[in-house]
Design a protein around this motif. Structure first.
Motif, PDB file in Angstrom:
ATOM      1  N   UNK A  32      70.818 -20.535  62.800  1.00 24.84           N
ATOM      2  CA  UNK A  32      72.251 -20.551  63.291  1.00 24.84           C
ATOM      3  C   UNK A  32      72.559 -21.421  64.506  1.00 24.84           C
ATOM      4  N   UNK A  33      71.755 -21.528  65.583  1.00 25.58           N
ATOM      5  CA  UNK A  33      71.857 -21.957  66.631  1.00 25.58           C
ATOM      6  C   UNK A  33      71.742 -23.529  66.403  1.00 25.58           C
ATOM      7  N   UNK A  34      71.063 -24.118  65.197  1.00 23.89           N
ATOM      8  CA  UNK A  34      71.024 -25.584  64.988  1.00 23.89           C
ATOM      9  C   UNK A  34      71.999 -25.938  64.101  1.00 23.89           C
ATOM     10  N   UNK A  35      72.899 -24.830  63.874  1.00 27.19           N
ATOM     11  CA  UNK A  35      74.236 -25.167  63.043  1.00 27.19           C
ATOM     12  C   UNK A  35      73.795 -25.167  61.542  1.00 27.19           C
ATOM     13  N   UNK A  36      72.657 -24.835  61.043  1.00 24.28           N
ATOM     14  CA  UNK A  36      72.225 -24.926  59.716  1.00 24.28           C
ATOM     15  C   UNK A  36      72.703 -23.405  59.083  1.00 24.28           C
ATOM     16  N   UNK A  37      73.874 -23.223  59.045  1.00 25.65           N
ATOM     17  CA  UNK A  37      74.138 -21.750  58.399  1.00 25.65           C
ATOM     18  C   UNK A  37      73.682 -21.384  57.265  1.00 25.65           C
ATOM     19  N   UNK A  38      73.801 -22.365  56.144  1.00 22.88           N
ATOM     20  CA  UNK A  38      73.592 -22.197  55.015  1.00 22.88           C
ATOM     21  C   UNK A  38      71.996 -21.563  54.767  1.00 22.88           C
ATOM     22  N   UNK A  39      70.850 -22.437  55.426  1.00 19.12           N
ATOM     23  CA  UNK A  39      69.708 -22.190  55.230  1.00 19.12           C
ATOM     24  C   UNK A  39      69.312 -20.505  55.978  1.00 19.12           C
ATOM     25  N   UNK A  40      70.213 -20.467  57.025  1.00 22.01           N
ATOM     26  CA  UNK A  40      69.953 -19.170  57.744  1.00 22.01           C
ATOM     27  C   UNK A  40      70.295 -18.050  57.069  1.00 22.01           C
ATOM     28  N   UNK A  41      71.602 -18.081  56.485  1.00 24.16           N
ATOM     29  CA  UNK A  41      72.005 -17.125  55.489  1.00 24.16           C
ATOM     30  C   UNK A  41      71.051 -16.764  54.407  1.00 24.16           C
ATOM     31  N   UNK A  66      51.751  -5.053  53.688  1.00 24.44           N
ATOM     32  CA  UNK A  66      51.087  -6.324  53.440  1.00 24.44           C
ATOM     33  C   UNK A  66      51.756  -7.389  53.832  1.00 24.44           C
ATOM     34  N   UNK A  67      51.389  -8.228  54.437  1.00 18.43           N
ATOM     35  CA  UNK A  67      52.023  -9.451  55.110  1.00 18.43           C
ATOM     36  C   UNK A  67      52.030 -10.718  54.166  1.00 18.43           C
ATOM     37  N   UNK A  68      51.663 -10.608  52.813  1.00 14.89           N
ATOM     38  CA  UNK A  68      51.564 -11.808  52.282  1.00 14.89           C
ATOM     39  C   UNK A  68      52.800 -12.381  51.815  1.00 14.89           C
ATOM     40  N   UNK A  69      52.835 -13.623  51.215  1.00 12.20           N
ATOM     41  CA  UNK A  69      54.304 -14.488  51.045  1.00 12.20           C
ATOM     42  C   UNK A  69      54.913 -13.424  50.220  1.00 12.20           C
ATOM     43  N   UNK A  70      56.025 -13.486  50.195  1.00  8.11           N
ATOM     44  CA  UNK A  70      57.175 -12.532  49.405  1.00  8.11           C
ATOM     45  C   UNK A  70      57.678 -13.665  48.503  1.00  8.11           C
ATOM     46  N   UNK A  71      57.937 -12.817  47.267  1.00  6.07           N
ATOM     47  CA  UNK A  71      58.691 -13.922  46.479  1.00  6.07           C
ATOM     48  C   UNK A  71      60.231 -13.959  46.649  1.00  6.07           C
ATOM     49  N   UNK A  72      60.748 -15.017  47.205  1.00  2.00           N
ATOM     50  CA  UNK A  72      62.174 -15.251  47.767  1.00  2.00           C
ATOM     51  C   UNK A  72      63.027 -15.472  46.449  1.00  2.00           C
ATOM     52  N   UNK A  73      64.218 -14.999  46.453  1.00  3.65           N
ATOM     53  CA  UNK A  73      65.237 -15.435  45.338  1.00  3.65           C
ATOM     54  C   UNK A  73      66.376 -16.172  46.159  1.00  3.65           C
ATOM     55  N   UNK A  74      66.752 -17.177  45.520  1.00  7.38           N
ATOM     56  CA  UNK A  74      67.713 -18.117  46.428  1.00  7.38           C
ATOM     57  C   UNK A  74      68.931 -17.552  45.816  1.00  7.38           C
ATOM     58  N   UNK A  76      67.494 -12.983  51.763  1.00  7.36           N
ATOM     59  CA  UNK A  76      66.320 -13.063  51.322  1.00  7.36           C
ATOM     60  C   UNK A  76      65.316 -11.802  51.785  1.00  7.36           C
ATOM     61  N   UNK A  77      65.073 -11.992  53.102  1.00  9.68           N
ATOM     62  CA  UNK A  77      64.480 -11.082  53.928  1.00  9.68           C
ATOM     63  C   UNK A  77      64.978  -9.629  53.860  1.00  9.68           C
ATOM     64  N   UNK A  78      66.234  -9.581  53.975  1.00 11.79           N
ATOM     65  CA  UNK A  78      66.766  -8.076  54.053  1.00 11.79           C
ATOM     66  C   UNK A  78      66.765  -7.539  52.547  1.00 11.79           C
ATOM     67  N   UNK A  98      56.680 -20.991  58.892  1.00 14.64           N
ATOM     68  CA  UNK A  98      56.409 -22.591  58.368  1.00 14.64           C
ATOM     69  C   UNK A  98      56.385 -22.529  56.908  1.00 14.64           C
ATOM     70  N   UNK A  99      55.719 -21.711  56.694  1.00 15.19           N
ATOM     71  CA  UNK A  99      55.291 -21.688  54.939  1.00 15.19           C
ATOM     72  C   UNK A  99      56.785 -21.253  54.467  1.00 15.19           C
ATOM     73  N   UNK A 100      57.622 -20.575  54.974  1.00 14.87           N
ATOM     74  CA  UNK A 100      58.788 -20.221  54.302  1.00 14.87           C
ATOM     75  C   UNK A 100      59.655 -21.187  54.375  1.00 14.87           C
ATOM     76  N   UNK A 101      59.697 -22.103  55.522  1.00 12.37           N
ATOM     77  CA  UNK A 101      60.706 -23.213  55.856  1.00 12.37           C
ATOM     78  C   UNK A 101      60.348 -24.320  54.833  1.00 12.37           C
ATOM     79  N   UNK A 102      59.020 -24.312  54.681  1.00 18.09           N
ATOM     80  CA  UNK A 102      58.389 -25.547  53.727  1.00 18.09           C
ATOM     81  C   UNK A 102      58.938 -25.252  52.398  1.00 18.09           C
ATOM     82  N   UNK A 103      58.803 -24.114  51.852  1.00 15.34           N
ATOM     83  CA  UNK A 103      59.214 -23.530  50.663  1.00 15.34           C
ATOM     84  C   UNK A 103      60.801 -23.811  50.295  1.00 15.34           C
ATOM     85  N   UNK A 104      61.296 -23.550  51.472  1.00 15.08           N
ATOM     86  CA  UNK A 104      62.881 -23.573  51.135  1.00 15.08           C
ATOM     87  C   UNK A 104      63.478 -24.897  51.514  1.00 15.08           C
ATOM     88  N   UNK A 105      62.581 -25.942  51.787  1.00 20.16           N
ATOM     89  CA  UNK A 105      63.190 -27.221  52.230  1.00 20.16           C
ATOM     90  C   UNK A 105      64.164 -27.231  53.530  1.00 20.16           C
TER      91      UNK A 105
END
Lengths: 337, 357
Positions: free
Chosen positions: A298-307, A329-337, A312-314, A36-43
């Motif tokens: 991907x299932x919701x056809x929001x391919x850009x967000x999925x990619x 450690x499972x704390x929030x990662x810094x994600x690069x767009x 970012x995870x990989x 949820x946190x990640x989705x909020x961060x990535x809008x």
């Protein structure tokens, strides 16, 4: 990129999807919080409808099922089944899968470059029948001290799962489908499954088909897993093989899983662990759940967000050079767009 | 004159009486590569001077009175008398009409426990090192009860049978084995979250038996968790006890960890102290008679047999000789990565055994 067999889910108001979220027990809640946190961060334009399922009453699980019917898609953690409770108390996860007829469990095991494992270059898709077989929960004690448990195999479901496997193989450009069975012992049950697979295979001449007995399969998986491409099998063997494959590519924290039906889809971690012993200690690996949420996007056809999220995870995994069996450690990662 | 006759009498008597301390074992060479590997094992035992006398028997099924398939009566008598057997690979011809030979033997002697110790072989490299576990599998019921029906066209049910007696027997055997072989823990493998009554019964029996063996640690683990952890870190497991199907899958999984069926020993324990030790690989008809077979699996099963009979010195001697031969890699059969013949491999082990004395 078309998702096989399924219609797009209907719930979309103002451009935002609503997805049912079932936290479950153990590490489920904390992992889903990260999502949820990640989705909020990535809008990401997804709203979550949270439904808590407590393991004791029937109402909770029925609410969850209604919510999924309403939204069409769900993301869930595993709900614990206390096996000390009497047999009338069915596994909640199983109840969910059978009520919504989520007949195909799909898991893609791929060796990740940043993860050290004993075997490399593994790329196996496992398609497991999700509703019948040994998980029919039909048991009775005919005489005291003698318990019978029924394993049901039907032609309809076997044909259905075989069709799904071959269609998916064709869509993803895979070359071979292997059916895993034990028809030398369970001649009628697994024999029927195998026969259905062969019938469906005849309609896909471009895809090679072979069959392998389950004990030989596990032996081959630990010595030469690179020989497998797509595997299709009944419920229990699917449980064993998917856990073995998850272990081969790096553990339960890395592999996402999806359960598909005609009308609904539920996403979760592939090995469905409750992880009670590591809950609330900030050491659970969120990768599996994050990748499952990407599958959902991907299932919701929001391919850009999925990619974006998947990359970012990989990247994070490869850069921090994850080592197996060390708590992460499972704390929030810094994600690069 | 009287003295000569009495001396002659004593000599004649001792000729026919089995030498003191000698145990007779029924040997079933089997088909395909069976005879050659059995000969290899006999040679090695001779070199080690193990007090074993072999009684070779054939177990090809014959139709008994009443039309049921049975094993030949001499073979059954021999096993009942000797109680211990060593078996090579048996084939089941497809159109023979009789059921699998292994199944027939299992039914005839009520072999309820299948034991497979899996230990990493130094010198035979696999991705997994330091594996040292034992799988004990219930061999008579469970998912392999063979009871299946077609309810309506297109719907089949297979019945998995779990009984209190069989579960108790296998649990007792597992704990006894752990005690006799100095193993620290026993883990019951189950799926009681889904199959609540059947695996639940199995688990309850295991728990009850565990009460009598307080010094051995007892744990329970789901089948999927065991599979997951087994391929990541097999060193965490010690003795595993489980019903039939899970045992089949897990024992082959563990065999794969140490290098396959060509190097895995196996033993079947039955009621009335009958035990048959066997190699679990196939008959390999393509290399039969060519002196290319690898006798390791049958040899290690024979070593297991010696341990079962309490002859620990001989078992240690032969096992060490075998492992040293494989570790040195000078004389190895084709499947282990070498180019030697079966007879050369056998001779090398015999030489090492003799050198140890």
């Amino acid at each position: 990129r078309d998702i096989v067999l399924l219609w797009p889910p209907p719930a979309k108001y103002g451009g935002r999807h609503t997805v049912t979220l079932i936290p479950g027990d153990g590490i489920g809640p904390e992992l889903l919080n990260h999502v949820r946190e990640l989705f909020r961060f990535s809008c990401v334009p997804v709203d979550f409808e949270v439904v808590n399922v407590c393991s004791s009453t029937e109402d909770d699980i029925n609410n969850a099922i209604t919510a999924i019917r309403r939204n069409g898609v769900a993301l869930k953690g595993n709900i614990e089944t206390l096996h000390t409770l009497p047999a009338s108390h069915k596994s909640r996860n199983n109840l969910l899968r059978t009520s919504l007829d989520l007949y195909a469990n799909v898991m893609h095991c791929k060796s990740l470059p940043g993860v050290q494992t004993r075997h490399n270059n593994i790329d196996i898709m496992i398609i497991r029948e999700n509703t019948e077989g040994e998980y029919s929960s039909l048991e009775h004690e005919s005489v005291t001290g003698v318990v019978e448990c029924l394993k049901i195999i039907t032609r309809t479901n076997s044909l259905r799962i075989a069709e799904y496997a071959f269609k998916l193989a064709r869509e993803k450009g895979r070359k071979r489908v292997t059916a895993v069975h034990k028809a030398n012992i369970m001649k009628l049950g697994d024999g029927l499954f195998l026969q259905c697979c062969r019938e469906v295979a005849a309609g896909y001449p471009d895809i090679a088909f072979d069959a392998m007995i389950v004990d030989n399969t596990t032996m081959q998986l630990v010595s030469k897993p690179q020989q497998f491409d797509v595997m299709v099998m009944p419920n229990l063997y699917g449980n064993v093989v998917s856990n073995v494959c998850a272990g081969l590519v790096g553990g339960p924290g890395l592999v996402p899983g999806a359960n598909y039906g005609h009308d609904y889809a539920v996403f979760e971690t592939a090995t469905r662990n409750t992880g009670k012993s590591i809950a609330d200690r900030n050491i659970a690996n969120p990768t599996a759940m994050l990748l499952a949420s990407c599958m959902m996007l991907d299932h919701l056809k929001l391919y850009d967000y999925a990619t974006m999220i998947r990359n970012a995870v990989l990247t994070t995994m490869n850069e921090t050079r994850v080592r197996l069996n060390s708590p992460r450690r499972c704390s929030p990662h810094t994600f690069h767009n | 004159m009287v003295v000569i006759i009495s001396v002659a009498g004593i000599l004649i008597k001792s000729w026919f009486r089995p030498r003191r301390g000698m145990q007779t074992v029924t040997l079933i060479p089997g088909d395909g590569i069976g005879p050659e590997i059995s000969t290899a094992v006999m040679k090695i035992f001779e070199a080690a001077k193990a007090p074993i006398q072999w009684e070779e028997k054939n177990v090809t099924a014959i139709k008994g009175p009443g039309g049921k398939w049975i094993i030949p009566p001499e073979a059954k008598e021999s096993m009942d008398k000797n109680k211990i057997g060593l078996k090579g690979p048996l084939k089941t011809p497809i159109a023979a009409g009789h059921p699998s030979m292994n199944l027939l033997l299992r039914k005839t002697f009520d072999l309820y426990a299948n034991v497979r110790p899996c230990m990493s072989i130094e010198g035979y490299k696999t991705p997994y090192t330091d594996v040292d576990l034992v799988t004990i599998r219930e061999n008579t019921e469970g998912e392999y009860s063979g009871i299946e029906h077609t309810i309506v066209d297109g719907v089949v049910q297979s019945i998995k049978l779990i009984t209190e007696d069989a579960s108790r027997k296998i649990a007792e055997y597992a704990f006894e084995y752990a005690k006799n072989n100095q193993r620290a823990s026993v883990t019951a493998v189950h799926k009681a979250n889904i199959m609540r009554m059947s695996d639940g019964l199995f688990l309850r029996k295991c728990r009850q038996v565990a009460e009598n063996y307080r010094d051995i640690k007892f744990t329970e683990m789901y089948l999927d968790t065991v599979c997951l952890n087994m391929v990541q870190d097999p060193t965490q497991f010690d003795v595993l006890v489980m019903p039939n199907l899970y045992g089949d899958i897990l024992s082959d999984l563990c065999a794969g960890l140490i290098g396959g069926l060509g190097v895995t020993p196996s033993g079947n324990i039955g009621a009335n102290n009958v035990a048959i030790f066997e190699s679990v690989h196939g008959t390999a008809p393509d290399i039969a008679g060519l002196d290319l077979a690898n006798p390791t699996a049958l040899l290690l099963s024979a070593v297991m047999m010696l341990r079962h009979m309490g002859m620990h010195d001989y078992s240690k001697k032969i096992e060490t000789a075998c492992f040293n031969t494989i570790r040195d890699k000078k004389v190895l059969t084709g499947d282990l990565g070498g180019k030697s013949k079966c007879s050369e491999f056998t001779a090398e082990i015999c030489q090492r055994v003799r050198d140890m004395d």
